[in-house]
Motif scaffolding. Structure first.
Motif, PDB file in Angstrom:
ATOM      1  N   GLY A 240       1.878  10.611   8.456  1.00  0.00           N
ATOM      2  CA  GLY A 240       3.277  10.845   8.408  1.00  0.00           C
ATOM      3  C   GLY A 240       4.077   9.455   8.001  1.00  0.00           C
ATOM      4  N   ASP A 241       3.350   8.399   7.955  1.00  0.00           N
ATOM      5  CA  ASP A 241       3.695   7.080   7.577  1.00  0.00           C
ATOM      6  C   ASP A 241       4.107   6.874   6.309  1.00  0.00           C
ATOM      7  N   LEU A 242       4.026   7.740   5.387  1.00  0.00           N
ATOM      8  CA  LEU A 242       4.311   7.707   4.041  1.00  0.00           C
ATOM      9  C   LEU A 242       5.111   9.043   3.654  1.00  0.00           C
ATOM     10  N   SER A 243       6.178   8.940   3.433  1.00  0.00           N
ATOM     11  CA  SER A 243       7.104  10.491   3.103  1.00  0.00           C
ATOM     12  C   SER A 243       6.867  10.441   1.581  1.00  0.00           C
ATOM     13  N   ILE A 244       6.691  11.789   1.234  1.00  0.00           N
ATOM     14  CA  ILE A 244       6.517  12.170  -0.244  1.00  0.00           C
ATOM     15  C   ILE A 244       7.491  13.399  -0.419  1.00  0.00           C
ATOM     16  N   GLU A 245       8.142  13.085  -1.607  1.00  0.00           N
ATOM     17  CA  GLU A 245       9.206  14.066  -1.621  1.00  0.00           C
ATOM     18  C   GLU A 245       8.362  15.383  -2.242  1.00  0.00           C
ATOM     19  N   GLY A 246       8.775  16.434  -1.638  1.00  0.00           N
ATOM     20  CA  GLY A 246       8.231  17.753  -1.900  1.00  0.00           C
ATOM     21  C   GLY A 246       6.805  17.878  -1.190  1.00  0.00           C
ATOM     22  N   LEU A 247       6.620  17.150  -0.133  1.00  0.00           N
ATOM     23  CA  LEU A 247       5.442  17.408   0.704  1.00  0.00           C
ATOM     24  C   LEU A 247       5.808  17.321   2.234  1.00  0.00           C
ATOM     25  N   ALA A 248       5.105  18.330   2.734  1.00  0.00           N
ATOM     26  CA  ALA A 248       5.278  18.619   4.148  1.00  0.00           C
ATOM     27  C   ALA A 248       5.083  17.371   5.116  1.00  0.00           C
TER      28      ALA A 248
ATOM     29  N   ILE B 289       4.924   7.793  -4.932  1.00  0.00           N
ATOM     30  CA  ILE B 289       3.928   8.709  -5.398  1.00  0.00           C
ATOM     31  C   ILE B 289       4.574  10.195  -5.280  1.00  0.00           C
ATOM     32  N   SER B 290       4.271  11.245  -6.022  1.00  0.00           N
ATOM     33  CA  SER B 290       4.859  12.363  -5.720  1.00  0.00           C
ATOM     34  C   SER B 290       3.800  13.452  -4.719  1.00  0.00           C
ATOM     35  N   GLY B 291       4.459  14.616  -4.745  1.00  0.00           N
ATOM     36  CA  GLY B 291       3.520  15.542  -4.031  1.00  0.00           C
ATOM     37  C   GLY B 291       2.165  15.907  -4.899  1.00  0.00           C
ATOM     38  N   LYS B 292       2.403  16.014  -6.422  1.00  0.00           N
ATOM     39  CA  LYS B 292       1.287  16.332  -7.182  1.00  0.00           C
ATOM     40  C   LYS B 292       0.367  15.186  -7.067  1.00  0.00           C
ATOM     41  N   ASP B 293       0.967  13.844  -6.967  1.00  0.00           N
ATOM     42  CA  ASP B 293       0.007  12.933  -6.860  1.00  0.00           C
ATOM     43  C   ASP B 293      -0.937  12.650  -5.847  1.00  0.00           C
ATOM     44  N   VAL B 294      -0.166  13.250  -4.731  1.00  0.00           N
ATOM     45  CA  VAL B 294      -1.252  13.447  -3.515  1.00  0.00           C
ATOM     46  C   VAL B 294      -2.182  14.473  -3.529  1.00  0.00           C
ATOM     47  N   THR B 295      -1.728  15.596  -4.073  1.00  0.00           N
ATOM     48  CA  THR B 295      -2.633  16.684  -4.443  1.00  0.00           C
ATOM     49  C   THR B 295      -3.772  16.095  -5.491  1.00  0.00           C
ATOM     50  N   PHE B 296      -3.574  15.391  -6.324  1.00  0.00           N
ATOM     51  CA  PHE B 296      -4.555  14.868  -7.234  1.00  0.00           C
ATOM     52  C   PHE B 296      -5.601  13.933  -6.418  1.00  0.00           C
TER      53      PHE B 296
ATOM     54  N   ALA C 124       1.026  -1.458   0.087  1.00  0.00           N
ATOM     55  CA  ALA C 124      -0.119   0.100  -0.136  1.00  0.00           C
ATOM     56  C   ALA C 124       0.776   1.083  -0.055  1.00  0.00           C
ATOM     57  N   LYS C 125       2.109   1.202  -0.064  1.00  0.00           N
ATOM     58  CA  LYS C 125       3.009   2.346  -0.031  1.00  0.00           C
ATOM     59  C   LYS C 125       3.600   2.562  -1.482  1.00  0.00           C
ATOM     60  N   PRO C 126       2.863   2.874  -2.425  1.00  0.00           N
ATOM     61  CA  PRO C 126       3.428   3.191  -3.592  1.00  0.00           C
ATOM     62  C   PRO C 126       4.392   4.396  -3.714  1.00  0.00           C
TER      63      PRO C 126
ATOM     64  N   GLY D 203      -6.558   4.005  -2.483  1.00  0.00           N
ATOM     65  CA  GLY D 203      -6.426   5.186  -2.585  1.00  0.00           C
ATOM     66  C   GLY D 203      -6.609   6.023  -1.267  1.00  0.00           C
ATOM     67  N   GLU D 204      -7.589   5.726  -0.653  1.00  0.00           N
ATOM     68  CA  GLU D 204      -8.026   6.207   0.790  1.00  0.00           C
ATOM     69  C   GLU D 204      -6.875   5.912   1.923  1.00  0.00           C
ATOM     70  N   GLN D 205      -6.315   4.431   1.746  1.00  0.00           N
ATOM     71  CA  GLN D 205      -5.362   4.379   2.579  1.00  0.00           C
ATOM     72  C   GLN D 205      -4.245   5.035   2.673  1.00  0.00           C
ATOM     73  N   VAL D 206      -3.654   5.289   1.187  1.00  0.00           N
ATOM     74  CA  VAL D 206      -2.478   6.028   0.937  1.00  0.00           C
ATOM     75  C   VAL D 206      -2.810   7.371   1.495  1.00  0.00           C
ATOM     76  N   LEU D 207      -3.724   8.151   1.435  1.00  0.00           N
ATOM     77  CA  LEU D 207      -3.991   9.394   1.899  1.00  0.00           C
ATOM     78  C   LEU D 207      -4.097   9.311   3.497  1.00  0.00           C
ATOM     79  N   GLU D 208      -4.486   8.624   3.816  1.00  0.00           N
ATOM     80  CA  GLU D 208      -4.323   8.133   5.512  1.00  0.00           C
ATOM     81  C   GLU D 208      -2.810   8.053   5.775  1.00  0.00           C
ATOM     82  N   GLN D 209      -2.178   7.457   5.149  1.00  0.00           N
ATOM     83  CA  GLN D 209      -0.769   7.192   5.427  1.00  0.00           C
ATOM     84  C   GLN D 209       0.313   8.360   5.512  1.00  0.00           C
ATOM     85  N   VAL D 210      -0.302   9.213   4.220  1.00  0.00           N
ATOM     86  CA  VAL D 210       0.564  10.708   4.292  1.00  0.00           C
ATOM     87  C   VAL D 210       0.184  11.211   5.281  1.00  0.00           C
ATOM     88  N   THR D 211      -1.173  11.424   5.661  1.00  0.00           N
ATOM     89  CA  THR D 211      -1.679  12.415   6.654  1.00  0.00           C
ATOM     90  C   THR D 211      -1.031  11.966   8.091  1.00  0.00           C
TER      91      THR D 211
END
Length: 186
Positions: A111-119, A18-25, A14-16, A101-109
């Motif tokens: 902080g379990d999934l670091s994204i280059e260019g994303l705080a 992805i970029s900051g723009k992917d997260v924005t999308f 579940a940890k693809p 997709g929901e799980q990935v956004l939860e991981q980003v929120t």
């Protein structure tokens, strides 16, 4: 999960990458589908290509790439084909997040999934502290009778004011009308 590697876990899958723009999308799709009505029963979801562009700030090619060809998005979104209306015109494509997709956004929120260019949550906490410090500094300037002057400039302005009052009193004692000596202004 792959049967060839039993050590592989669901969280690794579940940890693809992805970029900051992917997260924005992805966040834009989530927001649009949560806050808008479909408006047309032929469209699969409220997150249409135009709405995604408008809200996300991504350009047409960035949205289209993620909807059509991006391998990263394959398991994260469901794309609904553009409907063809009676007059032959095509409507917009639309998208929904999958459970992954929901799980990935939860991981980003979280902080379990670091994204280059994303705080990261730590970055956000540090920026919030800096913002509080800046607000405090600004309020100190606003509360100061001289505004944004430092102590040295404030002292000089006060001395100039005292000198001005002294001169005004001296001219008044000499019976000099200062209004006669003011430069003309428009």
């Amino acid at each position: 999960m792959s049967t060839e590697n039993p050590e592989e876990t669901d969280s690794e899958i579940a940890k693809p990458n992805i970029s900051g723009k992917d997260v924005t999308f992805l966040r834009t799709i989530r927001t649009l589908n949560a806050t808008h009505d479909v408006g047309n029963e032929e469209i699969g979801a409220p997150a249409t290509t135009g709405r995604i562009r408008e809200l996300s700030g991504l350009v047409r090619s960035e949205v289209q790439h993620r909807l059509k060809r991006s391998e990263k998005m394959t398991d994260l979104i469901t794309v609904h084909s553009a409907p063809v209306y009676n007059n032959g015109q095509r409507g917009p494509k639309s998208a929904e997040l999958t459970e992954a997709g929901e799980q990935v956004l939860e991981q980003v929120t979280r902080g379990d999934l670091s994204i280059e260019g994303l705080a990261t949550p730590e970055d956000i906490e540090r920026l919030e502290k800096e913002l509080v410090d800046i607000k405090q500094t600004l309020s100190e300037f606003e509360e100061s009778p001289t505004g944004a002057f430092d102590e040295k400039k404030t002292e000089r302005v006060n001395k100039l004011f005292e000198m001005m009052v002294t001169f005004m009193n001296a001219f008044e004692a000499m019976d000099v009308d200062l209004d006669e000596h003011r430069p003309e202004t428009e």
